[in-house]
Design a protein around this motif. Structure first.
Motif, PDB file in Angstrom:
ATOM      1  N   LEU A 182     -38.946  11.949   9.570  1.00  0.00           N
ATOM      2  CA  LEU A 182     -39.314  11.872   7.458  1.00  0.00           C
ATOM      3  C   LEU A 182     -39.568  10.754   7.315  1.00  0.00           C
ATOM      4  N   PRO A 183     -39.733  11.306   5.838  1.00  0.00           N
ATOM      5  CA  PRO A 183     -40.315  10.388   5.136  1.00  0.00           C
ATOM      6  C   PRO A 183     -39.883   9.618   5.044  1.00  0.00           C
ATOM      7  N   ALA A 184     -40.372   7.660   4.573  1.00  0.00           N
ATOM      8  CA  ALA A 184     -39.561   6.522   4.534  1.00  0.00           C
ATOM      9  C   ALA A 184     -39.246   6.901   3.260  1.00  0.00           C
ATOM     10  N   VAL A 185     -38.088   6.328   3.442  1.00  0.00           N
ATOM     11  CA  VAL A 185     -36.480   6.130   1.624  1.00  0.00           C
ATOM     12  C   VAL A 185     -36.569   4.696   1.811  1.00  0.00           C
ATOM     13  N   ARG A 203     -50.685  15.076   8.237  1.00  0.00           N
ATOM     14  CA  ARG A 203     -50.038  15.121   7.101  1.00  0.00           C
ATOM     15  C   ARG A 203     -49.275  14.029   7.294  1.00  0.00           C
ATOM     16  N   HIS A 213     -48.421   7.666   9.411  1.00  0.00           N
ATOM     17  CA  HIS A 213     -48.811   7.408   8.143  1.00  0.00           C
ATOM     18  C   HIS A 213     -47.718   6.548   8.219  1.00  0.00           C
ATOM     19  N   ARG A 214     -48.618   5.860   6.679  1.00  0.00           N
ATOM     20  CA  ARG A 214     -47.030   4.056   6.550  1.00  0.00           C
ATOM     21  C   ARG A 214     -46.035   4.868   6.217  1.00  0.00           C
ATOM     22  N   PHE A 215     -45.645   6.277   4.808  1.00  0.00           N
ATOM     23  CA  PHE A 215     -45.030   6.106   4.567  1.00  0.00           C
ATOM     24  C   PHE A 215     -43.983   7.334   5.603  1.00  0.00           C
ATOM     25  N   VAL A 216     -44.833   7.860   7.006  1.00  0.00           N
ATOM     26  CA  VAL A 216     -43.527   9.227   7.404  1.00  0.00           C
ATOM     27  C   VAL A 216     -43.068   7.351   8.725  1.00  0.00           C
ATOM     28  N   ASN A 217     -41.406   8.200   8.956  1.00  0.00           N
ATOM     29  CA  ASN A 217     -40.914   7.980   9.979  1.00  0.00           C
ATOM     30  C   ASN A 217     -40.459   8.656  11.037  1.00  0.00           C
TER      31      ASN A 217
END
Lengths: 315, 93
Positions: free
Chosen positions: B87-90, B45, B56-60
């Motif tokens: 953290l997921p990118a928001v 993931r 992953h692009r949307f994971v920080n």
């Protein structure tokens, strides 16, 4: 200073030294007071530039409906600019934002559509994109991907800081749309060899990261990591502690995101002291504290204030 | 060499609901491989692509609150006692 109208007075904000929080005469902190803009935040710059750009491109006509996803400040700035120029404004705002933001938006005549708290601004962006598709005559300025947002800072914030502080070594700002850091950072990088550009990103409570899956994540189209030297995540406890220090030590009454930025700026100052290097660190005060009084950020113990911010979009 | 790892809600299906897990590794990439032995599917993931892959692009991911993309990404070095936050990118703004 005399101006033809309120919007003409956007920018040219003071840069003030922090004699008590700066560690030494060689390592100094400087605060760019963006609460001095007409609606009280740095977003006046981006809002004005995005509207002027849309006018130049001919996509805004009198009475047009402007649409924007916003957690508050950009919407408030747009509401002021749109009212002055005869446009209507609809903002999509997460429901977990402070009551003052809603009141200010309504006061300047904006319509508000609330998006679900879970997912924070991601959800507001998704709702706004749906609305834009349903209403092709509405004009979404879209601060996350609109180059005019960063351009405002390239043309104003950056030059102002360099003019006031030619000896600048560090620039520290908050990371939301990334417009401030991209525009100001690029301008400074082109003119100050070796400058350190640091992003302070607010770390919210779990609710805000409550996406259904990772692929709902969001990175603003404006973001280019090459502009940054480093990027820090700052939680509510540190942000609140620094927000209170800023008012107690230097008399600057700022919003909570500024506390997060100051935290990152002080870490850079610490590092410069340890390395025995000279540093002039400029950081952004995004807005004043007025809009956050109802959150309890400035009263009671830090633990109480932190608990009150849980689940809120505080930056 | 133990490292504490904070796991966001969205990935706790892999950690039996735990928000804090421990792992070991000299680098972030090695830590994720180690975590995957006890929390199956977690690495998949976080990391995309073949071989060592990339974040992953949307994971920080942050090591002691600093974004690892400015520390070498999956090659970022870890030391005993470090804290890793995922953290997921928001969006902000």
């Amino acid at each position: 200073m005399r101006y033809d109208s309120l919007v003409s007075s956007v920018g040219r904000t003071p840069l003030v030294g922090l004699p008590r929080l700066s560690p030494s005469a060689d390592v100094r902190l400087w605060a760019k007071l963006e609460q001095d803009n007409p609606t009280g935040s740095i977003k006046d710059r981006a809002a004005l530039w995005m509207v002027q750009d849309a006018e130049k491109r001919g996509v805004l006509s009198p009475g047009a409906m402007v649409l924007e996803p916003t957690s508050g400040n950009t919407g408030i700035s747009l509401a002021m600019v749109c009212r002055q120029r005869g446009y209507r404004l609809t903002c999509v705002m997460p429901e977990n934002t402070s009551i003052e933001r809603r009141q200010l938006l309504a006061m300047w005549g904006a319509e508000i559509i609330f998006s679900a708290a879970a997912g924070g601004s991601n959800e507001a962006v998704a709702v706004a994109k749906r609305l834009a598709a349903e209403h092709p005559d509405w004009v979404m300025l879209y601060q996350y991907g609109n180059p005019a947002n960063a351009q405002a800072h390239y043309e104003t914030t950056g030059p102002e800081i360099l003019e006031d502080l030619p000896s600048i070594t560090h620039f520290v700002a908050g990371l939301g749309t990334t417009g401030t850091l991209m525009g100001t950072g690029r301008y400074l990088r082109e003119r100050v060899p070796g400058i350190t550009v640091v992003a302070a990103e607010p770390r919210y409570g779990e609710l805000v990261y409550g996406l259904r899956n990772i692929d709902e994540g969001f990175v603003p189209e404006l973001y280019d990591p090459a502009v940054l030297t480093s990027r820090y995540s700052v939680g509510p406890k540190e942000a609140l502690r620094r927000t209170r220090e800023l008012v107690a030590e230097e008399g600057i009454f700022a919003g909570i995101s500024t506390g997060a930025i100051l935290h990152a700026a002080l870490a850079q100052a610490d590092r410069a002291v340890k390395e025995g290097k000279r540093a002039d660190i400029a950081f952004i005060v995004c807005d004043g504290g007025w809009k956050y009084l109802s959150t309890g950020a400035y009263a009671g113990t830090l633990e109480e204030a932190e608990a009150a911010l849980e689940g809120q979009l505080w930056a | 060499m133990a490292v504490k790892v904070r796991v966001p809600t969205i990935l706790r299906t892999h950690t039996g609901g735990s928000k804090l897990v421990e792992g070991t590794g000299d680098t972030l990439g090695a830590l994720f491989v180690d975590l995957d032995t006890r929390h199956e599917g977690l690495r998949g993931r976080l990391v995309s692509g073949e071989g060592a892959g990339e974040l992953h692009r949307f994971v920080n991911v942050y090591i002691n609150d600093e974004d690892v993309r400015f520390l070498g990404g999956l090659d970022a070095k870890l030391s005993d006692g470090d804290e890793v936050t995922i953290l997921p990118a928001v969006a902000g703004g």
